[in-house]
Write an enzyme that holds these catalytic residues in place. Sequence first.
Site, PDB file in Angstrom:
ATOM      1  N   HIS A 122     -30.587 -13.939 -87.309  1.00  0.00           N
ATOM      2  CA  HIS A 122     -30.375 -12.493 -87.411  1.00  0.00           C
ATOM      3  C   HIS A 122     -31.426 -11.794 -86.541  1.00  0.00           C
ATOM      4  O   HIS A 122     -32.616 -11.825 -86.841  1.00  0.00           O
ATOM      5  CB  HIS A 122     -30.514 -12.070 -88.879  1.00  0.00           C
ATOM      6  CG  HIS A 122     -30.072 -10.669 -89.154  1.00  0.00           C
ATOM      7  ND1 HIS A 122     -29.945  -9.714 -88.177  1.00  0.00           N
ATOM      8  CD2 HIS A 122     -29.722 -10.050 -90.320  1.00  0.00           C
ATOM      9  CE1 HIS A 122     -29.546  -8.581 -88.706  1.00  0.00           C
ATOM     10  NE2 HIS A 122     -29.399  -8.761 -90.017  1.00  0.00           N
ATOM     11  N   HIS A 155     -20.596  -9.039 -88.678  1.00  0.00           N
ATOM     12  CA  HIS A 155     -22.022  -8.881 -88.959  1.00  0.00           C
ATOM     13  C   HIS A 155     -22.561 -10.211 -89.491  1.00  0.00           C
ATOM     14  O   HIS A 155     -23.645 -10.637 -89.080  1.00  0.00           O
ATOM     15  CB  HIS A 155     -22.231  -7.753 -89.967  1.00  0.00           C
ATOM     16  CG  HIS A 155     -23.657  -7.404 -90.194  1.00  0.00           C
ATOM     17  ND1 HIS A 155     -24.469  -6.930 -89.188  1.00  0.00           N
ATOM     18  CD2 HIS A 155     -24.443  -7.471 -91.313  1.00  0.00           C
ATOM     19  CE1 HIS A 155     -25.683  -6.703 -89.670  1.00  0.00           C
ATOM     20  NE2 HIS A 155     -25.690  -7.035 -90.964  1.00  0.00           N
ATOM     21  N   CYS A 176     -30.367  -2.573 -88.564  1.00  0.00           N
ATOM     22  CA  CYS A 176     -29.680  -3.730 -87.991  1.00  0.00           C
ATOM     23  C   CYS A 176     -28.475  -3.353 -87.124  1.00  0.00           C
ATOM     24  O   CYS A 176     -28.026  -4.167 -86.319  1.00  0.00           O
ATOM     25  CB  CYS A 176     -29.235  -4.676 -89.102  1.00  0.00           C
ATOM     26  SG  CYS A 176     -30.561  -5.136 -90.232  1.00  0.00           S
TER      27      CYS A 176
END
Length: 704
Positions: free
Chosen positions: A287, A251, A115
């Site tokens: 995401h 994040h 990620c």
Amino acid sequence: MHAYGVLEDIGLFDAGFFGYSPREAAEIDPQQRLLLECAVEALESAGVRADGSAHDIGVFAATGLSGYLLATHDGRAAADDNLSTLMGGDGHYAATRIAYKLGLTGPAMSVGSACSSSLLAIRTAAQAIAAGECDLALAGGMDIEFPQPISYLHQEGGIMARDGVCRPFDAAASGTVFGSGGGLVLLADAEVAEERGWPVRAVLMGSAVNNDGAEKASFTAPRSSRQADVIAQAMEVAEVDPARIGYVECHGTGTQLGDCSELSALMAAFGDAPLPRLGSAKANFGHLRVGAGVVGFIKACEVVARGVVPPLANLDQPMDALRAGDAPLPRTAGALDLPVHERFAGVNSFGFGGTNVAVVVRGHQDVRPVGVCPDGPHVLRVSAADPDSCLATAGTLAAVIRSGESPAVADIAHTLRQGRDDRAYRLATVGTSPGELAAGLEGVGEHTVEGWHKPGSETLLMMPGQGSDLLPTARALYGWETVFTSALDRLWTSARTIAPSLPDLSTALAPTAAYDAAADLALAHCLHTAVLLALTEQLTARGLRVDRLVGYSLGEYAAAAAADVISEEDALRLVLGRVGILRDAPAGAMIAVRLPSDAVAKLVPEDLATCAVTLGTGRSVMSLAAAALERVTSLLADAGVPHRVLEPALPYHSSLLAGAASAFAPIADAVPVRPGSARLVTTAAGRDSLGAGYWSAHLAGPPT
């Protein structure tokens, strides 16, 4: 749960633009296709040309798992077909594919840390620029699931949101929602960007990367202490006190465990300083996994550039983990009420597997003086891979110009010239006013041309001889075109240093000035050469890329200087030295006739005239002594041959000037010739370079 950040039209791709056939394009994962398009858009947005760039441009790219490859790969296909399909789906080729298709020569590598991959790519690119491995770099990533899911099954204790909504730092957050997307940014060395005048959105002040190691609950679990370390290290590298950070793009996945861990890390890194306003693009897009970091980076850059902090979407009740003294989570857009160079923002991106990346960016204060836009006319050049795309682009640009909200047309012309690669189909229009230029772009202008550019073809600039009167051109451009004016001033100063008897430039160009070119060869020839060189500079400034140069007769001296085979000063010195020799040369004449050279030889005896120049099929120029002029014109008239006596009263390019050529040789051969004369097309018969004896052969011998 029916929820996903769908990226529309992932199957659309301009294959022809990148030189792919439809079949080849179909073998490439949409992630790599979109990165190619993002690369072109990033370069064009920055006004950076990829073709012919003097800079090494790197590529650092990340992609997600290729579901496209898994869905489309045919294991029964032949080995050769397998190879192209596997390369099209393998993310290891994403960066090198961009470098190959755009001709980029800096380091090109794929980056992966789950990620945090795309923010890691940005940090790696910045490190490469700092190390001198490249001057600019494209960096980022793309993650597109194939096929894109439109729903998922929620499981208690899992990471997916119970209600299909991603709510970073919200007390009711129950998990994340995935999506597809990503992007690329263009990084540049600060000095290079300033020198070239490229637009800067933000300055990357510092970055850091680390890993959680083994001391955590599981491979995918976060480790708050290591996240705190990487955030603190990034601020330390950036030499920024935590209290000066006005915003952090987090994040922020919307999971209770992940968000609480990140808040704890931020509090530890900021110490006694209150946390600034926080945000997370995942609340808007979901995401994006590999593509998440670059999207957060872009958002942070826009925050410091615009001075506006957007609201955190889907926020109801902030988490209890936030301290009373911390800045409230933004529910509405708010200002970063600071001078642009004092706006700082952080970016966090944490990956499954524990690779944590943090970056600090600062707003950019443009301190360059605002230049004065030159008056028109301006040349607007548009190009594309095919006519439809070119005309559509031209029409869009015309609409922007007509809107009244466009930049100055001089700035548009500069960007189109300096910041756009040249494509196969091209359109150009010339105009002074915005309305005139918009009309030209729409195809109704008076001065508009369009057509195909032949790949591999060269642009040849031809410089005329003294038979072309350049005075009207010089008078029209001088004082109006700044590049031409500056160049002619410089060249004429050099000419008068060599020959002080030359008049000043204002006198030479005065509308009332009249002089006999035959009698005043020094002024005529020197001004002709200087104007040609100044015109070449003006055309180059307008964006003309000259591959080869050739000059006709007197024009070859300017062509040699423009090709950098001899200096400008030496070209003027040669012309003036030649004039001094020609003053004592025998009088003569030149006649243009509508006959090929072999027919001229049959009609006119060789002892009367010789064919000095072949202009083309059925057109020649004869040189002859003054005493033969009446006889030769009578022969031509009696034969019914169209002809015209030219202005020069000298028999150029013939043996009649052999004596003058011999006297000129020592002067001409003393001029140093620079290496690398491939750009100059020589015209003296039997000579392919400006070696000893070239200019004397050029004066007294026929050109090729």
